[in-house]
Design a protein around this motif. Structure first.
Motif, PDB file in Angstrom:
ATOM      1  N   SER A  40       0.515  -0.822  -0.285  1.00  0.00           N
ATOM      2  CA  SER A  40      -0.197   0.141  -0.227  1.00  0.00           C
ATOM      3  C   SER A  40       0.722   1.320   0.052  1.00  0.00           C
ATOM      4  CB  SER A  40      -0.809  -0.115   1.157  1.00  0.00           C
ATOM      5  OG  SER A  40      -1.153   1.534   1.581  1.00  0.00           O
ATOM      6  N   PRO A  41       0.271   2.180  -0.860  1.00  0.00           N
ATOM      7  CA  PRO A  41       1.457   3.802  -0.954  1.00  0.00           C
ATOM      8  C   PRO A  41       1.305   4.626   0.677  1.00  0.00           C
ATOM      9  CG  PRO A  41      -0.020   3.523  -2.747  1.00  0.00           C
ATOM     10  CD  PRO A  41      -0.344   2.119  -2.270  1.00  0.00           C
ATOM     11  N   GLN A  42       0.724   3.614   1.316  1.00  0.00           N
ATOM     12  CA  GLN A  42       0.077   4.503   2.650  1.00  0.00           C
ATOM     13  C   GLN A  42       1.139   3.675   3.670  1.00  0.00           C
ATOM     14  OE1 GLN A  42      -2.497   4.490   1.381  1.00  0.00           O
ATOM     15  NE2 GLN A  42      -1.840   6.366   0.056  1.00  0.00           N
ATOM     16  N   ALA A  43       0.895   2.352   4.062  1.00  0.00           N
ATOM     17  CA  ALA A  43       2.109   1.606   4.652  1.00  0.00           C
ATOM     18  C   ALA A  43       1.352   1.778   5.927  1.00  0.00           C
ATOM     19  CB  ALA A  43       3.072   1.948   4.420  1.00  0.00           C
ATOM     20  N   ASP A  44       0.081   2.415   6.863  1.00  0.00           N
ATOM     21  CA  ASP A  44      -0.014   2.601   7.557  1.00  0.00           C
ATOM     22  C   ASP A  44       0.329   1.381   8.920  1.00  0.00           C
ATOM     23  OD1 ASP A  44      -0.573   5.492   6.507  1.00  0.00           O
ATOM     24  OD2 ASP A  44      -2.894   5.425   6.122  1.00  0.00           O
ATOM     25  N   ALA A  45      -0.630   0.185   7.841  1.00  0.00           N
ATOM     26  CA  ALA A  45      -0.430  -1.015   9.174  1.00  0.00           C
ATOM     27  C   ALA A  45       1.401  -0.944   9.534  1.00  0.00           C
ATOM     28  CB  ALA A  45      -0.776  -1.482   8.759  1.00  0.00           C
ATOM     29  N   LEU A  46       1.895  -1.122   8.784  1.00  0.00           N
ATOM     30  CA  LEU A  46       3.803  -0.412   8.821  1.00  0.00           C
ATOM     31  C   LEU A  46       4.299   0.108  10.388  1.00  0.00           C
ATOM     32  CD1 LEU A  46       4.136  -2.039   5.392  1.00  0.00           C
ATOM     33  CD2 LEU A  46       4.743  -3.624   7.104  1.00  0.00           C
ATOM     34  N   PHE A  47       3.471   0.792   9.865  1.00  0.00           N
ATOM     35  CA  PHE A  47       3.674   2.224  10.866  1.00  0.00           C
ATOM     36  C   PHE A  47       3.768   1.817  12.125  1.00  0.00           C
ATOM     37  CE2 PHE A  47       5.667   4.441   7.018  1.00  0.00           C
ATOM     38  CZ  PHE A  47       6.226   4.693   7.784  1.00  0.00           C
ATOM     39  N   THR A 115      -5.403  -6.535  13.385  1.00  0.00           N
ATOM     40  CA  THR A 115      -5.636  -4.970  14.093  1.00  0.00           C
ATOM     41  C   THR A 115      -4.537  -3.810  14.203  1.00  0.00           C
ATOM     42  OG1 THR A 115      -4.274  -6.167  15.529  1.00  0.00           O
ATOM     43  CG2 THR A 115      -6.998  -6.471  15.999  1.00  0.00           C
ATOM     44  N   ALA A 116      -3.585  -3.900  13.725  1.00  0.00           N
ATOM     45  CA  ALA A 116      -2.505  -2.583  13.073  1.00  0.00           C
ATOM     46  C   ALA A 116      -3.298  -1.604  12.567  1.00  0.00           C
ATOM     47  CB  ALA A 116      -1.547  -3.156  13.114  1.00  0.00           C
ATOM     48  N   PHE A 117      -4.390  -2.196  11.111  1.00  0.00           N
ATOM     49  CA  PHE A 117      -4.690  -1.744  10.351  1.00  0.00           C
ATOM     50  C   PHE A 117      -5.281  -0.636  11.058  1.00  0.00           C
ATOM     51  CE2 PHE A 117      -4.444  -4.595   6.211  1.00  0.00           C
ATOM     52  CZ  PHE A 117      -3.773  -4.510   6.358  1.00  0.00           C
ATOM     53  N   PRO A 118      -5.553   0.907  10.446  1.00  0.00           N
ATOM     54  CA  PRO A 118      -6.459   1.940  11.278  1.00  0.00           C
ATOM     55  C   PRO A 118      -7.773   1.985  10.470  1.00  0.00           C
ATOM     56  CG  PRO A 118      -5.422   3.114   9.087  1.00  0.00           C
ATOM     57  CD  PRO A 118      -4.534   1.579   9.708  1.00  0.00           C
ATOM     58  N   ALA A 119      -8.587   2.461  10.735  1.00  0.00           N
ATOM     59  CA  ALA A 119     -10.058   2.354  10.905  1.00  0.00           C
ATOM     60  C   ALA A 119     -10.298   2.883   9.155  1.00  0.00           C
ATOM     61  CB  ALA A 119     -11.143   2.681  11.743  1.00  0.00           C
ATOM     62  N   ALA A 120     -11.117   1.973   8.137  1.00  0.00           N
ATOM     63  CA  ALA A 120     -10.992   2.209   7.376  1.00  0.00           C
ATOM     64  C   ALA A 120     -12.321   3.384   7.104  1.00  0.00           C
ATOM     65  CB  ALA A 120     -12.098   1.369   6.380  1.00  0.00           C
ATOM     66  N   GLU A 121     -12.600   4.772   6.029  1.00  0.00           N
ATOM     67  CA  GLU A 121     -13.094   5.547   6.065  1.00  0.00           C
ATOM     68  C   GLU A 121     -15.535   4.858   5.730  1.00  0.00           C
ATOM     69  OE1 GLU A 121     -12.507   8.848   7.057  1.00  0.00           O
ATOM     70  OE2 GLU A 121     -10.623   8.610   7.531  1.00  0.00           O
ATOM     71  N   ALA A 122     -15.740   5.649   5.973  1.00  0.00           N
ATOM     72  CA  ALA A 122     -17.336   5.164   5.160  1.00  0.00           C
ATOM     73  C   ALA A 122     -17.250   4.888   3.747  1.00  0.00           C
ATOM     74  CB  ALA A 122     -18.413   6.680   5.468  1.00  0.00           C
ATOM     75  N   ASP A 123     -17.664   3.575   3.196  1.00  0.00           N
ATOM     76  CA  ASP A 123     -17.643   3.251   2.151  1.00  0.00           C
ATOM     77  C   ASP A 123     -16.390   2.632   1.273  1.00  0.00           C
ATOM     78  OD1 ASP A 123     -20.330   3.613   1.984  1.00  0.00           O
ATOM     79  OD2 ASP A 123     -20.482   5.626   1.667  1.00  0.00           O
ATOM     80  N   GLU A 124     -15.111   2.775   2.409  1.00  0.00           N
ATOM     81  CA  GLU A 124     -14.407   2.501   2.360  1.00  0.00           C
ATOM     82  C   GLU A 124     -13.775   0.476   2.253  1.00  0.00           C
ATOM     83  OE1 GLU A 124     -10.503   5.094   2.676  1.00  0.00           O
ATOM     84  OE2 GLU A 124     -11.706   6.697   0.781  1.00  0.00           O
ATOM     85  N   TYR A 125     -13.159  -0.118   1.908  1.00  0.00           N
ATOM     86  CA  TYR A 125     -12.996  -1.270   2.311  1.00  0.00           C
ATOM     87  C   TYR A 125     -11.472  -2.127   2.271  1.00  0.00           C
ATOM     88  CZ  TYR A 125     -17.895  -0.583   2.199  1.00  0.00           C
ATOM     89  OH  TYR A 125     -19.915  -0.737   2.421  1.00  0.00           O
ATOM     90  N   TYR A 126     -10.983  -2.612   3.007  1.00  0.00           N
ATOM     91  CA  TYR A 126      -9.771  -3.019   3.033  1.00  0.00           C
ATOM     92  C   TYR A 126      -9.862  -4.677   1.974  1.00  0.00           C
ATOM     93  CZ  TYR A 126      -7.007  -0.712   6.381  1.00  0.00           C
ATOM     94  OH  TYR A 126      -6.618   0.982   7.130  1.00  0.00           O
ATOM     95  N   TRP A 127      -9.166  -4.967   0.949  1.00  0.00           N
ATOM     96  CA  TRP A 127      -9.571  -6.071   0.201  1.00  0.00           C
ATOM     97  C   TRP A 127      -9.328  -7.098   1.277  1.00  0.00           C
ATOM     98  CZ3 TRP A 127      -5.980  -4.734  -4.597  1.00  0.00           C
ATOM     99  CH2 TRP A 127      -6.631  -4.233  -5.474  1.00  0.00           C
ATOM    100  N   VAL A 128      -8.347  -7.143   2.089  1.00  0.00           N
ATOM    101  CA  VAL A 128      -8.563  -8.267   2.666  1.00  0.00           C
ATOM    102  C   VAL A 128      -9.471  -8.725   3.906  1.00  0.00           C
ATOM    103  CG1 VAL A 128      -7.442  -7.356   5.542  1.00  0.00           C
ATOM    104  CG2 VAL A 128      -7.013 -10.313   4.376  1.00  0.00           C
TER     105      VAL A 128
END
Length: 215
Positions: A40-47, A115-128
């Motif tokens: 992911s370009p943001q890599a939020d979960a890694l940080f 659980t390290a993933f930040p909360a998704a925005e409304a109407d957005e979903y993590y592929w996993v």
């Protein structure tokens, strides 16, 4: 908190919700730093994750697949992590003192807990989270009907595509995939766009769409 299901004799417990989020591409410098390509370009979960888990590549798993407890990944405690252009990160982890130690990890896949993933925005979903959802379309009569189950999420450049394996529930409520004459799973690709997908229920593992059942 995720449940813990296994551990190495001298390492921390392994979460049961690990998700593949990147891979080690090379050593960086001479001080044991790693160069990591994030998916992911943001890599939020890694940080967000203080501990990463490394595994040898497994060609039988698609990127983003959930891990299995018996795979015994290696834990890395992250000391620092910074962007280095595009989707690459430079990482310093405990126990990696020199370039040789870092280079030995080249090619390893990088996993973090869901659980390290930040909360998704409304109407957005993590592929996993979409993988494994039952997928519903419309019959010729206009009624919602189960078409199959999401097996993978792909990117065609313009939008995501849901790869749906056709199948049904048997009389015992067990999922049964459909196959062609050669035993290969029957699949259909559905654009994951609002024009076709009307409702996504992650908790209920259900996606509703207007996709024709006989497509």
């Amino acid at each position: 908190m995720p449940s813990m299901v296994s551990h190495a004799s001298s390492g921390p417990l392994v979460p049961d919700d690990l998700v593949e989020v990147g891979r080690v591409t090379a050593a960086h410098g001479v001080r044991g730093e790693l160069k990591v390509q994030a998916y992911s370009p943001q890599a939020d979960a890694l940080f967000n994750a203080p501990t990463w888990w490394l595994k040898a590549p497994d060609s039988s798993l698609d990127p983003g697949a959930l891990s299995r407890a018996h795979e015994n990944p290696r834990a890395l405690t992250i000391r620092s992590c910074r962007h280095q252009g595009g989707q690459f990160l430079v990482v310093q982890a405990e126990g990696l003192a020199d370039r040789d130690a870092a280079e030995a990890l080249r090619g390893q896949t990088v996993w973090v807990p869901r659980t390290a993933f930040p909360a998704a925005e409304a109407d957005e979903y993590y592929w996993v989270d979409l993988i494994g959802c039952d997928f519903y379309g419309l019959s010729q009569a206009g009624a919602l009907t189960l078409l199959g189950r999401v097996d993978q999420v792909l990117d065609n450049g313009a939008h995501a595509l849901l790869q749906v394996v056709r199948g049904q529930l048997d009389t015992a409520g067990q999922w049964q995939a459909q196959a062609d004459a050669k035993g290969r799973p029957l699949q259909v690709l559905v654009p994951f766009v609002a024009a076709h997908v009307q409702h996504v229920d992650i908790a209920g593992r259900r996606i509703e769409s207007d996709w024709p059942a006989d497509f």
